[in-house]
Design an enzyme around this catalytic site. Sequence first.
Site, PDB file in Angstrom:
ATOM      1  N   THR A 151       1.958  -5.263   6.552  1.00 50.63           N
ATOM      2  CA  THR A 151       1.498  -3.869   6.531  1.00 50.63           C
ATOM      3  C   THR A 151       1.859  -3.325   7.900  1.00 50.63           C
ATOM      4  O   THR A 151       1.825  -4.065   8.892  1.00 50.63           O
ATOM      5  CB  THR A 151      -0.019  -3.711   6.301  1.00 50.63           C
ATOM      6  OG1 THR A 151      -0.349  -4.184   5.002  1.00 50.63           O
ATOM      7  CG2 THR A 151      -0.482  -2.260   6.411  1.00 50.63           C
ATOM      8  N   ARG A 179      -2.099  -3.886  -8.636  1.00 54.95           N
ATOM      9  CA  ARG A 179      -3.111  -4.107  -7.586  1.00 54.95           C
ATOM     10  C   ARG A 179      -2.878  -3.144  -6.410  1.00 54.95           C
ATOM     11  O   ARG A 179      -1.754  -2.959  -5.948  1.00 54.95           O
ATOM     12  CB  ARG A 179      -3.029  -5.559  -7.131  1.00 54.95           C
ATOM     13  CG  ARG A 179      -3.959  -5.927  -5.971  1.00 54.95           C
ATOM     14  CD  ARG A 179      -3.242  -5.859  -4.651  1.00 54.95           C
ATOM     15  NE  ARG A 179      -4.115  -6.224  -3.548  1.00 54.95           N
ATOM     16  CZ  ARG A 179      -3.840  -5.968  -2.271  1.00 54.95           C
ATOM     17  NH1 ARG A 179      -2.706  -5.360  -1.950  1.00 54.95           N
ATOM     18  NH2 ARG A 179      -4.672  -6.316  -1.319  1.00 54.95           N
ATOM     19  N   VAL A 180      -3.933  -2.519  -5.932  1.00 55.25           N
ATOM     20  CA  VAL A 180      -3.851  -1.659  -4.746  1.00 55.25           C
ATOM     21  C   VAL A 180      -4.917  -2.125  -3.763  1.00 55.25           C
ATOM     22  O   VAL A 180      -6.060  -2.381  -4.156  1.00 55.25           O
ATOM     23  CB  VAL A 180      -4.083  -0.172  -5.120  1.00 55.25           C
ATOM     24  CG1 VAL A 180      -4.133   0.696  -3.872  1.00 55.25           C
ATOM     25  CG2 VAL A 180      -2.978   0.313  -6.061  1.00 55.25           C
ATOM     26  N   GLY A 181      -4.543  -2.257  -2.484  1.00 54.17           N
ATOM     27  CA  GLY A 181      -5.487  -2.713  -1.467  1.00 54.17           C
ATOM     28  C   GLY A 181      -6.072  -1.561  -0.674  1.00 54.17           C
ATOM     29  O   GLY A 181      -6.294  -0.455  -1.184  1.00 54.17           O
ATOM     30  N   GLY A 203      -4.210  -6.416   6.938  1.00 60.20           N
ATOM     31  CA  GLY A 203      -4.939  -7.641   6.647  1.00 60.20           C
ATOM     32  C   GLY A 203      -5.286  -7.753   5.182  1.00 60.20           C
ATOM     33  O   GLY A 203      -4.599  -7.184   4.325  1.00 60.20           O
ATOM     34  N   GLY A 205      -6.600  -6.767   2.073  1.00 54.31           N
ATOM     35  CA  GLY A 205      -6.957  -5.418   1.638  1.00 54.31           C
ATOM     36  C   GLY A 205      -8.278  -5.335   0.907  1.00 54.31           C
ATOM     37  O   GLY A 205      -9.034  -4.369   1.100  1.00 54.31           O
TER      38      GLY A 205
END
Length: 292
Positions: A151, A179-181, A203, A205
């Site tokens: 990231t 999937r979304v963090g 890091g 998420g």
Amino acid sequence: MADRPWSIVVHGGARSIPPEKAEAHRAGCRRAADAGAAVLQAGATAVVAARIAVCVLEDDPTFNAGRGSVPNLAGEIEMDAAIMDGASLGVGAVAAVRHIYNPIEAAAAMLAAEPILLVGPGAEDFARSRGVPCAGLPLAPAPSPGGGHDTVGCVAFDQAGHVAAATSTGGLAGTLPGRVGDAPLPGCGFYADDAVGGVSLSGDGEAIARALLGARVMRAMEEGHAGTAVNAIRAPMQRLAAEAGVIAIDAAGRIGMAHNSDHFAVAFADRNRAAAIAVLHETEWRKEMNHD
Ligand code: GLY
């Protein structure tokens, strides 16, 4: 514009960085901070500087964002990015996009629009409608993608005293499609408010979102210096047995950073230190910032 204070800090991700990859992380972060510093010195806004710096990181396959994004469980890349303008509290964010070369450009285009977050094909239609370059086919993972908990991100403070924060990611390798963090969620992977400062995180998420980690650092920054406020990540990450790194700039333009991962690739610059200083690990950046 008069020669007033400005500052910028970028990160290339909180993770373990093998020694043979350390110089690529340093150089990539330095290039991004230099690009942002050049426009801040010339009087550009913090939003412009943060967008430009994150574009440089997205274009560098060293990092897990943009070109270097890691594949999910289906072998596909899905990218998230967000930017926030601390002057207006404007937010633009995209999630699970597969065709946008620079997701941060799509997020920045949204600052002038009503939505704060668009996902998947809706985000890509929006990007195309604003002239943000998109590929015809989904982008393929890089041959040797960044990996780990990368990231990338930037916080910038401009000569008018405005703050902006930007974060961009290819997510975590091998996760479920869709999937979304934390990265596109305000108060989790980023936040900016001129009255307080700005933050960008990297890091795990899910843990960062559960702990509202960005909001915790912002809350701590209401009480003081960015350099101490960043330590607000430590207890929640310990509680959740998770890893994170944070960069921050407070309302006075002072820079802070902290991480509990093995390494955190960062670079920073300000009016008095115009050559971006690029470092990798807490022991190095504390020395560079005279915190020892
Ligand atoms: N911190 C990036 C992610 O978990 O997606």
